[in-house]
Design a protein around this motif. Structure first.
Motif, PDB file in Angstrom:
ATOM      1  N   ASP A  64     -11.848 -11.798  -1.813  1.00  0.00           N
ATOM      2  CA  ASP A  64     -11.249 -11.934  -3.158  1.00  0.00           C
ATOM      3  C   ASP A  64     -11.586 -10.731  -4.015  1.00  0.00           C
ATOM      4  O   ASP A  64     -10.710 -10.140  -4.678  1.00  0.00           O
ATOM      5  CB  ASP A  64     -11.767 -13.212  -3.828  1.00  0.00           C
ATOM      6  N   ALA A  65     -12.871 -10.388  -4.010  1.00  0.00           N
ATOM      7  CA  ALA A  65     -13.306  -9.274  -4.850  1.00  0.00           C
ATOM      8  C   ALA A  65     -12.593  -7.993  -4.447  1.00  0.00           C
ATOM      9  O   ALA A  65     -12.118  -7.220  -5.311  1.00  0.00           O
ATOM     10  CB  ALA A  65     -14.820  -9.105  -4.710  1.00  0.00           C
ATOM     11  N   ALA A  66     -12.480  -7.818  -3.102  1.00  0.00           N
ATOM     12  CA  ALA A  66     -11.810  -6.605  -2.620  1.00  0.00           C
ATOM     13  C   ALA A  66     -10.362  -6.566  -3.101  1.00  0.00           C
ATOM     14  O   ALA A  66      -9.871  -5.539  -3.594  1.00  0.00           O
ATOM     15  CB  ALA A  66     -11.874  -6.569  -1.091  1.00  0.00           C
ATOM     16  N   ALA A  67      -9.705  -7.760  -3.000  1.00  0.00           N
ATOM     17  CA  ALA A  67      -8.310  -7.825  -3.425  1.00  0.00           C
ATOM     18  C   ALA A  67      -8.180  -7.506  -4.910  1.00  0.00           C
ATOM     19  O   ALA A  67      -7.298  -6.745  -5.331  1.00  0.00           O
ATOM     20  CB  ALA A  67      -7.748  -9.212  -3.112  1.00  0.00           C
ATOM     21  N   ALA A  68      -9.087  -8.095  -5.698  1.00  0.00           N
ATOM     22  CA  ALA A  68      -9.012  -7.889  -7.146  1.00  0.00           C
ATOM     23  C   ALA A  68      -9.179  -6.412  -7.494  1.00  0.00           C
ATOM     24  O   ALA A  68      -8.416  -5.842  -8.292  1.00  0.00           O
ATOM     25  CB  ALA A  68     -10.096  -8.731  -7.832  1.00  0.00           C
ATOM     26  N   SER A  69     -10.181  -5.797  -6.855  1.00  0.00           N
ATOM     27  CA  SER A  69     -10.442  -4.389  -7.184  1.00  0.00           C
ATOM     28  C   SER A  69      -9.274  -3.531  -6.714  1.00  0.00           C
ATOM     29  O   SER A  69      -8.869  -2.591  -7.402  1.00  0.00           O
ATOM     30  CB  SER A  69     -11.759  -3.935  -6.561  1.00  0.00           C
ATOM     31  N   GLU A  70      -8.692  -3.956  -5.577  1.00  0.00           N
ATOM     32  CA  GLU A  70      -7.503  -3.247  -5.060  1.00  0.00           C
ATOM     33  C   GLU A  70      -6.381  -3.271  -6.096  1.00  0.00           C
ATOM     34  O   GLU A  70      -5.771  -2.244  -6.424  1.00  0.00           O
ATOM     35  CB  GLU A  70      -7.064  -3.935  -3.770  1.00  0.00           C
ATOM     36  N   LYS A  71      -6.166  -4.476  -6.660  1.00  0.00           N
ATOM     37  CA  LYS A  71      -5.102  -4.664  -7.639  1.00  0.00           C
ATOM     38  C   LYS A  71      -5.332  -3.769  -8.861  1.00  0.00           C
ATOM     39  O   LYS A  71      -4.434  -3.052  -9.300  1.00  0.00           O
ATOM     40  CB  LYS A  71      -5.136  -6.132  -8.094  1.00  0.00           C
ATOM     41  N   LYS A  72      -6.603  -3.840  -9.334  1.00  0.00           N
ATOM     42  CA  LYS A  72      -6.934  -3.057 -10.525  1.00  0.00           C
ATOM     43  C   LYS A  72      -6.704  -1.580 -10.247  1.00  0.00           C
ATOM     44  O   LYS A  72      -6.132  -0.857 -11.065  1.00  0.00           O
ATOM     45  CB  LYS A  72      -8.399  -3.276 -10.898  1.00  0.00           C
TER      46      LYS A  72
ATOM     47  N   GLN B 252      -3.667   3.331 -10.850  1.00  0.00           N
ATOM     48  CA  GLN B 252      -2.932   4.417 -10.191  1.00  0.00           C
ATOM     49  C   GLN B 252      -1.522   4.533 -10.763  1.00  0.00           C
ATOM     50  O   GLN B 252      -1.034   5.625 -11.065  1.00  0.00           O
ATOM     51  CB  GLN B 252      -2.890   4.112  -8.677  1.00  0.00           C
ATOM     52  N   LYS B 253      -0.915   3.315 -10.934  1.00  0.00           N
ATOM     53  CA  LYS B 253       0.460   3.300 -11.446  1.00  0.00           C
ATOM     54  C   LYS B 253       0.530   3.941 -12.820  1.00  0.00           C
ATOM     55  O   LYS B 253       1.399   4.760 -13.112  1.00  0.00           O
ATOM     56  CB  LYS B 253       0.940   1.838 -11.519  1.00  0.00           C
ATOM     57  N   ARG B 254      -0.433   3.530 -13.675  1.00  0.00           N
ATOM     58  CA  ARG B 254      -0.452   4.083 -15.033  1.00  0.00           C
ATOM     59  C   ARG B 254      -0.589   5.592 -14.991  1.00  0.00           C
ATOM     60  O   ARG B 254       0.126   6.329 -15.672  1.00  0.00           O
ATOM     61  CB  ARG B 254      -1.620   3.470 -15.817  1.00  0.00           C
ATOM     62  N   ILE B 255      -1.512   6.004 -14.131  1.00  0.00           N
ATOM     63  CA  ILE B 255      -1.734   7.454 -14.026  1.00  0.00           C
ATOM     64  C   ILE B 255      -0.479   8.141 -13.544  1.00  0.00           C
ATOM     65  O   ILE B 255      -0.035   9.160 -14.106  1.00  0.00           O
ATOM     66  CB  ILE B 255      -2.907   7.734 -13.077  1.00  0.00           C
ATOM     67  N   ASP B 256       0.162   7.517 -12.497  1.00  0.00           N
ATOM     68  CA  ASP B 256       1.397   8.113 -11.966  1.00  0.00           C
ATOM     69  C   ASP B 256       2.457   8.252 -13.054  1.00  0.00           C
ATOM     70  O   ASP B 256       3.130   9.269 -13.184  1.00  0.00           O
ATOM     71  CB  ASP B 256       1.934   7.240 -10.818  1.00  0.00           C
ATOM     72  N   LYS B 257       2.564   7.132 -13.857  1.00  0.00           N
ATOM     73  CA  LYS B 257       3.579   7.134 -14.909  1.00  0.00           C
ATOM     74  C   LYS B 257       3.318   8.256 -15.910  1.00  0.00           C
ATOM     75  O   LYS B 257       4.223   9.023 -16.276  1.00  0.00           O
ATOM     76  CB  LYS B 257       3.566   5.796 -15.646  1.00  0.00           C
ATOM     77  N   LYS B 258       2.042   8.378 -16.306  1.00  0.00           N
ATOM     78  CA  LYS B 258       1.673   9.418 -17.271  1.00  0.00           C
ATOM     79  C   LYS B 258       2.021  10.786 -16.716  1.00  0.00           C
ATOM     80  O   LYS B 258       2.598  11.641 -17.403  1.00  0.00           O
ATOM     81  CB  LYS B 258       0.162   9.360 -17.546  1.00  0.00           C
ATOM     82  N   MET B 259       1.710  10.945 -15.437  1.00  0.00           N
ATOM     83  CA  MET B 259       1.992  12.237 -14.815  1.00  0.00           C
ATOM     84  C   MET B 259       3.477  12.526 -14.801  1.00  0.00           C
ATOM     85  O   MET B 259       3.956  13.627 -15.097  1.00  0.00           O
ATOM     86  CB  MET B 259       1.427  12.250 -13.379  1.00  0.00           C
TER      87      MET B 259
END
Lengths: 264, 164
Positions: free
Chosen positions: B90-98, B103-110
């Motif tokens: 669960d923890a791994a999945a959660a951290s993966e999601k975060k 990453q998405k936000r960063i990609d969008k900004k870029m």
């Protein structure tokens, strides 16, 4: 001193003498005097009774005495179990009585009573074939009765071993029959001879000690001391013989009973 | 030998008394007392046998209980381990999601930044074109004395730029 020369008769110890003036007790014309031999039979029986009665406390954890009695009954039980098998159990009272009575009579006959000076000496009743013979005949009769009771006339097949060739059967039958009929004699004589021989030997050696001492101190030391040492050794041997002969009598009786119970 | 010498006078008393005394030994001691002694032995053997059997039973039961306890213990342990593993997953999945969200936000900004850069670049190019066509117009006017309309100058510049 010559007049006091000891006349040791090694056979005197076997002489039967009526006691308490009972020499003329009779039943149907037969003499039933209460003799010294009978007295020692009684002593053996009473000693045996005391011995077994001491083991009747019936405790779960046995004391020494109870343990001793139980080891004797267990010994006879094992003997019959080994030689006769499961059916042997019912002969335990007889074989036990036989073994213990002979054992007690043998051993008590060896007791060196300090009253010998007064003419009272232990009497070994088992050194008389009138006694051993009757015991042997009782064993033999039990074999006959049990054999014919259990196997009827088939009991005669005891005299024809398995696998005897047909032409040999008549001869083998006669030989086996004779060897069967000799059993009570051999059984009775063996005990009587063994007990008598040992007592005679002891008495002869004792007479050596007495005669040698009477002949002078030198002879006394030279002959008397070795004779006395030998007597001690033979006394030990006689204790062994007393037990072994009782055992042999019981063992052979149980083997003969095995023949009657199981044929071959 | 008294056994033979006295036979005639003593045999009857010997046999009679032996039968009496041995009868006593056999019936009273052999028949009466020996079975009791042997009964005691048998009773004891039975008791010892029963005690041993009971001890063996108790031992077996203890073993069975221990076995059951061990099984339960193992099950509990397995459960606990499963829980831990689940929590890890669960923890791994959660951290993966975060992480992916970040990453998405960063990609969008870029992407935004890149778009802005591209716009600025295009605007700059357009400005360059205008400046170049004006410069060309002026150069042609000065050198040839020919007044070139702005449109043809601009198309000429475009041609050169696109070739260049």
């Amino acid at each position: 001193m010559a007049a006091e020369q000891a006349k040791v008769d090694p056979m005197h110890q076997f002489a039967i003498e009526p006691l308490f003036g009972s020499a003329h007790w009779e039943i149907a014309g037969y003499n039933i005097a209460f003799t010294n031999s009978v007295l020692w039979m009684v002593i053996s029986a009473v000693a045996l009774w005391i011995f077994v009665a001491g083991g009747m406390k019936r405790e779960l954890v046995p004391g020494r005495w109870q343990m001793a009695v139980e080891s004797f009954t267990g010994f006879i039980d094992d003997l019959l179990e080994a030689n006769v098998g499961k059916e042997g159990k019912k002969y335990v009272p007889y074989i036990f009585s036989l073994f213990m009575f002979i054992l007690f009579a043998n051993v008590l006959g060896l007791v060196p009573l300090p009253l010998a000076m007064a003419g009272i000496h232990p009497f070994t009743t088992t050194s008389h074939f009138t006694l051993t013979g009757v015991l042997a005949i009782i064993s033999f009769l039990i074999v006959l009765v049990v054999g014919f009771w259990k196997h009827k006339l088939h009991f005669f097949s005891l005299f024809v071993p398995h696998g005897t060739p047909l032409p040999m059967i008549p001869m083998i039958f006669v030989i086996e029959l004779v060897s069967f009929l000799v059993r009570p004699f051999s059984l009775g004589l063996r005990l009587f001879v063994a007990m008598m021989a040992g007592h005679v030997l002891l008495e002869v050696l004792a007479s050596f000690v007495i005669d040698a001492s009477n002949a002078g101190a030198g002879y006394g030391l030279l002959i008397g001391i070795p004779s006395f040492v030998l007597m001690l050794a033979i006394c030990a041997l006689e204790l062994l013989v007393a037990a072994i002969q009782a055992y042999v009598f019981a063992l052979l009786s149980s083997l003969y009973i095995n023949d009657a119970e199981n044929l071959h | 030998m008294p056994q033979i010498a006295q036979l005639a006078e003593t045999y009857s008393s010997q046999i009679f008394w032996l039968l009496v005394i041995f009868g006593f030994v056999f019936f009273v001691i052999g028949k009466g007392m020996v079975p009791k002694v042997m009964g005691t032995v048998e009773l004891r053997d039975k008791q010892i046998g029963a005690d041993l059997a009971a001890a063996q039973d108790a031992r077996n039961q203890a073993n069975a209980e221990e076995e059951a306890w061990r099984k339960r213990e193992n099950e509990n342990r397995a459960q606990a381990q499963a829980l831990v593993a689940q929590a890890k997953v669960d923890a791994a999945a959660a951290s993966e999601k975060k992480l992916s969200a970040a990453q998405k936000r960063i990609d969008k900004k870029m992407a935004d930044a890149e778009a802005k850069i591209a716009d600025a670049r295009a605007a700059a190019l357009v400005e360059l074109e205008t400046v170049a066509s004006e410069a060309a117009q002026t150069i042609v006017e000065k050198l040839a004395g020919v007044s070139v309309p702005a449109a043809s100058a601009s198309s000429a510049v475009k041609k050169v730029l696109s070739n260049g």
